[in-house]
Design a protein around this motif. Sequence first.
Motif, PDB file in Angstrom:
ATOM      1  N   THR A  23      -4.078  -0.653  -1.995  1.00  0.00           N
ATOM      2  CA  THR A  23      -4.950  -1.427  -2.359  1.00  0.00           C
ATOM      3  C   THR A  23      -4.507  -2.673  -2.741  1.00  0.00           C
ATOM      4  N   SER A  24      -4.888  -3.630  -1.661  1.00  0.00           N
ATOM      5  CA  SER A  24      -4.609  -5.001  -1.506  1.00  0.00           C
ATOM      6  C   SER A  24      -4.725  -5.975  -2.976  1.00  0.00           C
ATOM      7  N   GLN A  25      -3.964  -6.942  -2.884  1.00  0.00           N
ATOM      8  CA  GLN A  25      -3.974  -7.845  -4.092  1.00  0.00           C
ATOM      9  C   GLN A  25      -5.425  -8.500  -4.231  1.00  0.00           C
ATOM     10  N   ALA A  26      -5.974  -8.780  -2.928  1.00  0.00           N
ATOM     11  CA  ALA A  26      -7.298  -9.313  -2.877  1.00  0.00           C
ATOM     12  C   ALA A  26      -8.393  -8.460  -3.288  1.00  0.00           C
ATOM     13  N   ALA A  27      -8.070  -7.202  -3.093  1.00  0.00           N
ATOM     14  CA  ALA A  27      -9.320  -6.246  -3.451  1.00  0.00           C
ATOM     15  C   ALA A  27      -9.287  -6.041  -4.893  1.00  0.00           C
ATOM     16  N   VAL A  41      -0.882  -4.085  -4.199  1.00  0.00           N
ATOM     17  CA  VAL A  41      -0.734  -4.288  -5.699  1.00  0.00           C
ATOM     18  C   VAL A  41       0.344  -3.237  -6.188  1.00  0.00           C
ATOM     19  N   ASP A  42       0.249  -2.044  -5.747  1.00  0.00           N
ATOM     20  CA  ASP A  42       1.388  -0.925  -6.087  1.00  0.00           C
ATOM     21  C   ASP A  42       1.703  -0.409  -4.916  1.00  0.00           C
ATOM     22  N   PRO A  43       2.846  -0.565  -4.209  1.00  0.00           N
ATOM     23  CA  PRO A  43       3.019   0.413  -3.118  1.00  0.00           C
ATOM     24  C   PRO A  43       3.473   1.482  -3.154  1.00  0.00           C
ATOM     25  N   GLN A  44       4.147   2.042  -4.373  1.00  0.00           N
ATOM     26  CA  GLN A  44       4.400   3.461  -4.387  1.00  0.00           C
ATOM     27  C   GLN A  44       5.638   3.952  -3.374  1.00  0.00           C
ATOM     28  N   ILE A  45       6.436   3.112  -2.946  1.00  0.00           N
ATOM     29  CA  ILE A  45       7.410   3.347  -2.173  1.00  0.00           C
ATOM     30  C   ILE A  45       8.192   4.951  -2.343  1.00  0.00           C
ATOM     31  N   GLY A  46       8.520   4.980  -3.508  1.00  0.00           N
ATOM     32  CA  GLY A  46       9.269   6.166  -3.990  1.00  0.00           C
ATOM     33  C   GLY A  46       8.439   7.357  -3.737  1.00  0.00           C
ATOM     34  N   ARG A  47       7.030   7.562  -4.242  1.00  0.00           N
ATOM     35  CA  ARG A  47       6.172   8.511  -4.040  1.00  0.00           C
ATOM     36  C   ARG A  47       6.058   8.802  -2.864  1.00  0.00           C
TER      37      ARG A  47
END
Length: 86
Positions: A23-27, A41-47
């Motif tokens: 989800t982009s910051q713009a969206a 917004v939240d890349p969830q890299i660990g997941r």
Amino acid sequence: GALILFSVTWFIVFLCILPMRQTSQAAAGEIVPGSASSAPVDPQIGRKARITTLITLILWLAMCGIILSGWISIRDTDVFHLLQRV
């Protein structure tokens, strides 16, 4: 060799999974000053790294099984017949 196969597979799978469900910051309507509006917004890299490791483990086990069984050997990948000269 097996560690290199795992590492290369992991990075290929990671790069495929990384853009999923972003989800982009713009969206989201929450643009942080100084960042690109297309930044997640939240890349969830660990997941995504855990999911990548699980998928890679399954693929790696399958590839190692195929290679170790002899079903596909290095000679099968020699399309230019370079190994026959040795």
